[in-house]
Design an enzyme around this catalytic site. Sequence first.
Site, mmCIF file in Angstrom:
data_model
loop_
_atom_site.group_PDB
_atom_site.id
_atom_site.type_symbol
_atom_site.label_atom_id
_atom_site.label_comp_id
_atom_site.label_asym_id
_atom_site.label_seq_id
_atom_site.Cartn_x
_atom_site.Cartn_y
_atom_site.Cartn_z
ATOM 1 N N TYR A 166 66.015 14.955 -21.703
ATOM 2 C CA TYR A 166 66.105 15.992 -20.671
ATOM 3 C C TYR A 166 67.449 16.712 -20.695
ATOM 4 O O TYR A 166 67.538 17.863 -20.276
ATOM 5 C CB TYR A 166 65.922 15.374 -19.277
ATOM 6 C CG TYR A 166 64.491 15.151 -18.882
ATOM 7 C CD1 TYR A 166 63.693 14.244 -19.571
ATOM 8 C CD2 TYR A 166 63.937 15.832 -17.804
ATOM 9 C CE1 TYR A 166 62.380 14.027 -19.187
ATOM 10 C CE2 TYR A 166 62.627 15.625 -17.417
ATOM 11 C CZ TYR A 166 61.856 14.722 -18.113
ATOM 12 O OH TYR A 166 60.557 14.508 -17.729
ATOM 13 N N LYS A 169 61.258 2.306 -27.008
ATOM 14 C CA LYS A 169 60.549 2.524 -28.278
ATOM 15 C C LYS A 169 61.520 2.094 -29.368
ATOM 16 O O LYS A 169 61.897 2.859 -30.264
ATOM 17 C CB LYS A 169 60.146 4.005 -28.378
ATOM 18 C CG LYS A 169 59.274 4.365 -29.565
ATOM 19 C CD LYS A 169 57.832 3.936 -29.435
ATOM 20 C CE LYS A 169 57.079 4.209 -30.727
ATOM 21 N NZ LYS A 169 55.682 3.728 -30.700
ATOM 22 N N ASP A 194 54.335 2.608 -25.782
ATOM 23 C CA ASP A 194 52.905 2.824 -26.029
ATOM 24 C C ASP A 194 52.095 1.610 -25.549
ATOM 25 O O ASP A 194 51.084 1.747 -24.867
ATOM 26 C CB ASP A 194 52.624 3.177 -27.506
ATOM 27 C CG ASP A 194 53.366 2.306 -28.510
ATOM 28 O OD1 ASP A 194 54.167 1.443 -28.099
ATOM 29 O OD2 ASP A 194 53.138 2.479 -29.729
ATOM 30 N N ASP A 241 59.123 9.124 -16.541
ATOM 31 C CA ASP A 241 58.345 10.244 -16.008
ATOM 32 C C ASP A 241 56.864 9.997 -16.289
ATOM 33 O O ASP A 241 56.010 10.082 -15.397
ATOM 34 C CB ASP A 241 58.814 11.547 -16.671
ATOM 35 C CG ASP A 241 58.011 12.743 -16.201
ATOM 36 O OD1 ASP A 241 57.762 12.854 -14.987
ATOM 37 O OD2 ASP A 241 57.626 13.576 -17.060
ATOM 38 N N ASP A 246 53.638 8.793 -13.520
ATOM 39 C CA ASP A 246 52.370 9.490 -13.264
ATOM 40 C C ASP A 246 51.198 8.549 -13.555
ATOM 41 O O ASP A 246 50.180 8.582 -12.858
ATOM 42 C CB ASP A 246 52.237 10.762 -14.119
ATOM 43 C CG ASP A 246 52.765 12.004 -13.400
ATOM 44 O OD1 ASP A 246 53.714 11.876 -12.607
ATOM 45 O OD2 ASP A 246 52.221 13.116 -13.626
HETATM 46 C C1 IPM Z 1 59.014 14.815 -12.031
HETATM 47 C C2 IPM Z 1 58.723 16.098 -12.777
HETATM 48 C C3 IPM Z 1 60.010 16.661 -13.354
HETATM 49 C C4 IPM Z 1 60.527 15.650 -14.358
HETATM 50 C C5 IPM Z 1 59.897 18.056 -14.021
HETATM 51 C C6 IPM Z 1 59.229 19.063 -13.159
HETATM 52 C C7 IPM Z 1 61.254 18.550 -14.431
HETATM 53 O O1 IPM Z 1 57.739 15.893 -13.746
HETATM 54 O O2 IPM Z 1 59.847 14.828 -11.105
HETATM 55 O O3 IPM Z 1 58.392 13.795 -12.345
HETATM 56 O O4 IPM Z 1 60.054 15.601 -15.499
HETATM 57 O O5 IPM Z 1 61.438 14.909 -13.993
HETATM 58 MN MN MN Z 2 56.769 13.948 -13.612
#
Ligand code: IPM
Ligand code: MN
Length: 354
Positions: free
Chosen positions: A139, A190, A222, A246, A250
């Site tokens: 990032y 990884k 993975d 990240d 999710d």
């Molecule tokens: C999150 C989002 C952000 C990230 C993006 C929008 C920059 O996906 O907060 O999880 O990747 O950190």
């Molecule tokens: Mn995210």
Amino acid sequence: MKAVGSSIAVLPGDGIGPEVVAAALRILDRVAQRGGLSVDRETGLIGGAAIEEAGHPFPPATEDLVHQADAVLLGAVGGPQWANSQVTPEQGLLSLRSSLGLFANIRPFEVFPGLEQASPLRRPPRRGVIVRELLGGLYFGTPRGRSSRSDAVVEAIDTARYTVPEIERIARIGFEMAERQGVPLVSVDKANVLETSKLWRETVTTMGEEFPRVPLIHRYVDAAAMEMVIAPERYQVVIAENLFGDILSDLAGGLVGSLGVMGSATVRQWEPGPGLYEPIHGSAPDIAGRGVSNPLGAIWSVGMMMEWSFGLSDAAETIYGAVRRTVADGVLTPDLGGTATTEDVTESVLNHLG
Ligand code: IPM
Ligand code: MN
Ligand code: NAD
């Protein structure tokens, strides 16, 4: 305690950001009123909304505002209308995070009573936390960018970079959290391929010597993605570098039934101090403006603010409990299979706060 007279910077952002932040502020106001706290709040621009109004996704006025605040509450940024702009809303979010120097992004996940059927997390404990490093890796590494080579082929470069101190400070938070909970620490990397991951694994292993009571488990990212789906109960405290954290957070949103219920805190210390609080979901352009976004992730984030910035664990537990009871009552937005609106869910949480 720094709770009386606290000031909060509110950055609603784009898409469903303003909807979920408005809901979260109603909860914050109620909890503050009940607890006799005075909370000053000031709103600022971030993301696409800031590009439109101030020509920059993280304008100087917002930077001043967040540095003066005790805590920051953020909705979400981004949207298709800015996907190809030269400066994106997402860059504003990254600038905010790095400007505040907050590196430990705590993302708890929990299957709420009533949602067991929606989750592969069948065996207890039906909860865990991803401790995501937020200021390093791909990032922020340089060089990055796009260029044309001498043979006219266009290329793009991102750089993954981590230093030992950057790994140590996030690993320490993970170890301490695992120690307090009496559970193993799972470190995701990884290291079979990446140099940054080799350094990550080496550094985490060395730090493990300071925490002899915490079993340390290393997993490649993975395999971790697979195992989090079939045996999520093994993932109670997880540390991961920025991008892996990240993605896996999710995935955790999927585990608990919706991204919309997960909140987060980003801090740099255990003691009450500055923090950034945001639901982990994005601006959800597909449902924005319809009044059906799930506000629980933003509301949970307010609970985390009580805990991490103000040291008010009782207020935090009150909020978490009201969220759990709202779900148990079946007051669910469409992402969780229900027909409730953002407003219905917010009202229900307020009722449960008493
Ligand atoms: C999150 C989002 C952000 C990230 C993006 C929008 C920059 O996906 O907060 O999880 O990747 O950190
Ligand atoms: Mn995210
Ligand atoms: P998203 O999280 O916005 O949406 C993914 C899916 O989850 C969508 O179907 C959406 O409707 C649903 N969803 C998310 N939050 C919800 C909620 N509270 N209630 C109900 N449903 C919800 O991710 P995306 O679609 O990949 O990204 C959209 C935009 O958001 C992009 O511009 C992305 O960069 C941005 N984004 C911002 C943040 C942030 O500000 N922290 C986080 C992730 C993505």
